[in-house]
Design an enzyme around this catalytic site. Structure first.
Site, mmCIF file in Angstrom:
data_model
loop_
_atom_site.group_PDB
_atom_site.id
_atom_site.type_symbol
_atom_site.label_atom_id
_atom_site.label_comp_id
_atom_site.label_asym_id
_atom_site.label_seq_id
_atom_site.Cartn_x
_atom_site.Cartn_y
_atom_site.Cartn_z
ATOM 1 N N TYR A 187 5.210 8.512 0.001
ATOM 2 C CA TYR A 187 4.235 8.490 -1.095
ATOM 3 C C TYR A 187 3.778 9.914 -1.434
ATOM 4 O O TYR A 187 3.799 10.327 -2.596
ATOM 5 C CB TYR A 187 3.034 7.632 -0.699
ATOM 6 N N LYS A 191 4.441 12.112 -4.917
ATOM 7 C CA LYS A 191 3.370 12.599 -5.788
ATOM 8 C C LYS A 191 3.405 14.123 -5.918
ATOM 9 O O LYS A 191 3.070 14.663 -6.972
ATOM 10 C CB LYS A 191 2.013 12.122 -5.268
ATOM 11 N N ILE A 220 -9.488 4.684 -5.584
ATOM 12 C CA ILE A 220 -9.962 3.891 -6.715
ATOM 13 C C ILE A 220 -10.191 2.458 -6.244
ATOM 14 O O ILE A 220 -9.359 1.887 -5.530
ATOM 15 C CB ILE A 220 -8.939 3.901 -7.863
#
Length: 322
Positions: A187, A191, A220
């Site tokens: 991940y 990114k 989030i």
């Protein structure tokens, strides 16, 4: 095509200036991963301002539900972003069904996390044969988004060439592109890679009238997490931001045609009162890195234009002589 200046660092984006929402009316917006979470919040925000939103996702049930709620300003297209053919169909549908048969704003939001399983992390038995890892996270987050970028460039160049048309590409990245995230190998790598795509593409994007920017959300709030896990994260110091602030950050980038080549970070309101701010860490003001950046721009002077080939570059000519 839209006329844009060459990228030059002029300081951070002033995020206190609110988005000019009225310019979104009748714009054609593609949002990958648009059926849930940040993508859904963004789809709702844009559709509310009169944009026509193509929600691309694998979740047919939720995608169709959201599109029906936002009708006539939205459609759903089932899309696996690791499939080139699926993405071609997504772009074709967006153009065919939008008010001006255009493709104005593309938000490459789809992605998966280590929750799906990171095969780089497990330790194999040293007495057995090594196990080839599956790189699903890289394939979705990085390769899939590169497909989206390649196709966006193609379809941007086909759209009606009028002054009110924009060519805006936004990547959903992550705060981990600036910090270490142990056990989050694929991940984090993906990114970082997407941030690298933005930083290098911004040097030529003006040549095709395309703006490219990067959005880096912090943690989030999401219905995908259990309440127990969210509570554990909060106990360890995590501050959450709402998905609606991601949508407003996307809207800021999509409506301000002066913004190109920036990374905006979505933060808790305790950090930025707007819910987002310019990361302001993608340029070098002085020293060795700045000198080498200038040298690199001088070495690689390739123009982003039809007919380019490696053989036409000095490097390619040298390879032919070898």
């Amino acid at each position: 095509m839209p006329q844009l200046p060459r990228y030059e660092y002029t300081g951070p984006v002033d995020c206190s200036v609110p988005p000019d929402r009225k310019v979104l009316k009748d714009k054609s917006v593609i949002i990958t991963g648009g059926a849930n979470g940040m993508g859904e919040a963004t789809a709702r925000a844009f559709a509310a301002e009169g944009a026509f939103v193509t929600i691309a996702d694998l979740d047919e049930i939720r995608g169709n539900e959201v599109a029906a709620e936002l009708s006539p300003n939205a459609q759903f297209v089932k899309c696996n972003i690791t499939s080139w053919e699926d993405q071609v169909a997504m772009f074709e549908a967006a153009i065919a069904n939008s008010p001006h048969k255009s493709c104005d704003i593309v938000i490459a939001n789809a992605g998966i996390s280590r929750a799906s399983g990171d095969d780089l992390w497990p330790l194999d038995d040293p007495n057995e044969a090594p196990v080839k890892p599956k790189l699903n996270i890289v394939n979705v987050n990085l390769i899939g988004t590169m497909y989206t970028w390649k196709l966006a460039v193609h379809y941007f160049r086909k759209q009606p060439d009028t002054d009110d048309r924009d060519r805006c590409f936004i990547i959903t990245g992550s705060l981990v592109a600036w910090i270490d995230s142990p056990a989050n190998w694929q991940y984090t790598s993906s990114k970082y890679g997407l941030r690298g795509l933005m930083r290098t593409a911004r040097r030529n994007s003006h040549e095709q009238g395309i703006r490219i920017n990067y959005v880096a959300p912090c943690y989030i709030k999401s219905a995908i997490r259990s309440a127990a896990y969210e509570a554990e994260l909060i106990s360890k110091g995590v501050e959450f931001a709402p998905p609606e602030d991601v949508a407003m950050c996307m809207m800021k980038l999509a409506t301000d045609r002066t913004i190109n080549g920036h990374s905006l970070m979505v933060t808790p309101r305790t950090v930025a009162k707007e819910g987002f701010k310019d990361v302001d860490m993608d340029d070098h003001a002085d020293g060795y890195f700045k000198r080498n950046q200038e040298v690199q721009l001088n070495i690689i002077g390739d123009k982003w234009e039809p007919g380019w080939s490696k053989a036409r570059t000095l490097e390619g000519a040298n390879l032919r002589k070898a």
